[in-house]
Scaffold this active site. Structure first.
Site, PDB file in Angstrom:
ATOM      1  N   MET A   1       0.858  -1.180   0.000  1.00 44.36           N
ATOM      2  CA  MET A   1       0.000   0.000   0.000  1.00 44.36           C
ATOM      3  C   MET A   1       0.889   1.223   0.000  1.00 44.36           C
ATOM      4  O   MET A   1       1.817   1.314   0.809  1.00 44.36           O
ATOM      5  CB  MET A   1      -0.882   0.004   1.244  1.00 44.36           C
ATOM      6  CG  MET A   1      -1.776   1.221   1.308  1.00 44.36           C
ATOM      7  SD  MET A   1      -2.833   1.133   2.749  1.00 44.36           S
ATOM      8  CE  MET A   1      -3.790   2.613   2.496  1.00 44.36           C
TER       9      MET A   1
ATOM     10  N   ILE B   1       0.633   5.574  -0.658  1.00 45.32           N
ATOM     11  CA  ILE B   1       0.101   6.871  -1.097  1.00 45.32           C
ATOM     12  C   ILE B   1       1.346   7.689  -1.455  1.00 45.32           C
ATOM     13  O   ILE B   1       2.277   7.790  -0.648  1.00 45.32           O
ATOM     14  CB  ILE B   1      -0.713   7.569   0.022  1.00 45.32           C
ATOM     15  CG1 ILE B   1      -1.913   6.702   0.465  1.00 45.32           C
ATOM     16  CG2 ILE B   1      -1.166   8.960  -0.435  1.00 45.32           C
ATOM     17  CD1 ILE B   1      -2.960   6.420  -0.611  1.00 45.32           C
TER      18      ILE B   1
ATOM     19  N   GLY C   1      -0.760  12.442   4.181  1.00 46.04           N
ATOM     20  CA  GLY C   1      -1.275  13.294   5.257  1.00 46.04           C
ATOM     21  C   GLY C   1      -2.601  13.949   4.942  1.00 46.04           C
ATOM     22  O   GLY C   1      -3.050  14.839   5.660  1.00 46.04           O
TER      23      GLY C   1
ATOM     24  N   GLY D   1      -5.432  11.977   4.284  1.00 43.13           N
ATOM     25  CA  GLY D   1      -6.516  11.032   4.582  1.00 43.13           C
ATOM     26  C   GLY D   1      -6.815  10.021   3.482  1.00 43.13           C
ATOM     27  O   GLY D   1      -7.785   9.269   3.584  1.00 43.13           O
TER      28      GLY D   1
ATOM     29  N   GLY E   1      -5.119   7.325   2.600  1.00 42.80           N
ATOM     30  CA  GLY E   1      -4.887   5.951   3.046  1.00 42.80           C
ATOM     31  C   GLY E   1      -6.122   5.377   3.731  1.00 42.80           C
ATOM     32  O   GLY E   1      -6.529   4.236   3.470  1.00 42.80           O
ATOM     33  N   ALA E   2      -6.727   6.190   4.595  1.00 37.48           N
ATOM     34  CA  ALA E   2      -7.934   5.745   5.315  1.00 37.48           C
ATOM     35  C   ALA E   2      -9.094   5.522   4.345  1.00 37.48           C
ATOM     36  O   ALA E   2      -9.828   4.535   4.444  1.00 37.48           O
ATOM     37  CB  ALA E   2      -8.318   6.776   6.380  1.00 37.48           C
TER      38      ALA E   2
ATOM     39  N   GLU F   1      -0.116  -8.475   5.137  1.00 38.61           N
ATOM     40  CA  GLU F   1       1.169  -9.178   5.148  1.00 38.61           C
ATOM     41  C   GLU F   1       2.222  -8.276   5.776  1.00 38.61           C
ATOM     42  O   GLU F   1       2.452  -7.178   5.273  1.00 38.61           O
ATOM     43  CB  GLU F   1       1.535  -9.486   3.692  1.00 38.61           C
ATOM     44  CG  GLU F   1       2.808 -10.240   3.486  1.00 38.61           C
ATOM     45  CD  GLU F   1       3.139 -10.359   1.996  1.00 38.61           C
ATOM     46  OE1 GLU F   1       4.311 -10.514   1.690  1.00 38.61           O
ATOM     47  OE2 GLU F   1       2.211 -10.295   1.166  1.00 38.61           O
TER      48      GLU F   1
END
EC number: 2.3.1.48
Length: 408
Positions: free
Chosen positions: A230, A232, A238, A240, A242-243, A265
């Site tokens: 994952m 970004i 910073g 948001g 990712g959320a 993983e």
């Protein structure tokens, strides 16, 4: 010896920090190419340039890797003010260019004009796959809400394979132990984040980040999606994203009866923070995590509801319970704070108890001096100190999640 030191000093001038030397850029407009403020640098370069992250043989080294914002068409150039061979015949500089060529796919430009002509074709670039989620983020600099989209893609999508080859090169610079994946295995799912923006009245798309998920088989008829990578991209961190991405991916798999639970993983510390926040946010909507249920302790009902509705496994459900229990506990009330502390410590004590059980088994087969060294490791006072430290660490982690939840 003195001469040697002089020589060493002169050669030391030809050493460059590769994290500084590698210059990355996501280019939307031709003027971005020379704009210093749009440049960002790697967090890591050891995978290409060795553990000391140093390139030898150049002064003023600049390794430019510029990508068009949407399609990630690539411009690659190496610049320097001097090379060690200009002054010393017998010393060879490192092959910095060869290292980059190993990770970037063919078809890159070495010439700025060629790159600019590719940039003009960005208007033809459209996000791959199917749209799962659209959201807005207020951008202070632009003074407006910017629109983002999350798409689900698989490798058979036309053009995506080549695009993914360019995209995954970023992993080398931002994930400490990154490796490229075998995209021909059809158990991979890809999720991409794009920003929608305007250029001369046209709608264009910029790549923001992505996630890869591998669907493991679980006997007899289930799958367990496991988050593998994952990222970004730094210019968007910073904000948001990712959320938004993790929540969207969770919601996507929640709708499938075949999915048992969602795991990750080898998750990094940052990923765990993100997951805590997203899972807590999702579980707030479940009846079994209501205030009155939280005060009655962790229950089977929580485990089964989290698993059935949100594909969250027991271990993560327990963590969510503790975070929400903390949110509901008046920690200035000594008795309530003590109850909370004991409950968390009891869970944390699990591994120590296991060690002691193993020790009892070992007594039968260890020599006295070996046993003594194991027992000293399990010293009770030390255990209590360790346990207290673990508890304080967990408390700090939970409080960070609750702060973020309050802001959201």
């Amino acid at each position: 010896m003195a001469a040697m030191n002089d020589m060493e000093k002169k050669l030391a001038e030809y050493k460059c920090d590769t994290n500084e030397a590698v210059c990355l850029k996501l280019v939307r407009f031709p003027e971005d190419i020379d704009d210093e403020s749009t440049t960002f640098h790697p967090e890591y370069s050891h995978q290409l340039y060795g553990d000391d992250e140093v390139a030898f043989g150049y002064k003023g080294l600049q390794i430019q890797l510029y990508y068009s914002a949407g399609n990630l068409s690539t411009l690659f150039k190496v610049k320097y003010t001097a090379r060690v061979t200009d002054k010393f015949d017998c010393v060879e500089p490192d092959d910095v260019e060869g290292k980059i060529r190993e990770i970037i796919p063919a078809g890159f430009c070495c010439n700025t004009d060629d790159f600019i002509s590719l940039l003009e074709k960005e208007a033809n670039f459209k996000p791959f796959g199917s749209l799962l989620h659209t959201y807005k983020v207020h951008n202070v600099e632009a003074g407006e809400d910017l629109t983002y989209q999350i798409h689900k893609v698989d490798i058979s999508c036309p053009g995506f394979r080549e695009y993914h080859e360019r995209l995954q090169t970023f992993l080398m610079w931002f994930i400490e132990t990154a490796s490229f994946i075998d995209v021909d295995d059809d158990r991979w799912d890809f999720f991409l984040v794009f920003e929608k923006y305007n250029k001369d009245g046209e709608t264009l798309y910029a790549t923001v980040g992505y996630m890869t998920v591998y669907n493991y088989y679980v006997y007899p008829d289930k799958t367990r999606p496991r988050v593998s990578q994952m990222l970004i991209l730094p210019p968007f961190q910073g904000e948001g994203h990712g959320a938004q991405l993790l929540e969207t991916v969770h919601r996507y798999y929640c709708t499938s009866a075949k999915v048992q639970d969602i795991t990750a993983e080898d998750p990094s510390e940052n990923y765990v923070k993100l997951r805590d926040f997203v899972l807590v946010k999702l579980c707030l909507t479940l009846p079994s995590f209501s205030s009155e249920k939280l005060s009655q302790g962790f229950s089977e009902e929580m485990v089964s509801e989290a698993r059935e509705k949100l594909k969250i496994n027991k271990k993560h459900a327990r963590r969510v319970y503790e975070i929400l229990r903390l949110r509901n506990t008046d920690m200035s009330d000594e008795e309530k704070a003590r109850e909370f502390r004991l409950e968390v410590k009891k869970r944390l004590y699990g591994p120590y108890r296991k060690n002691q059980r193993e020790l009892t088994k070992m007594r039968k087969c260890l020599r006295p001096e070996e046993l003594a060294s194991h027992i000293s490791q399990m010293d009770t006072r030390l255990q209590h100190e360790e346990l207290e430290k673990s508890y304080q660490d967990v408390l700090a982690e939970y409080r960070r999640v609750l702060e973020r939840l309050a802001q959201a």
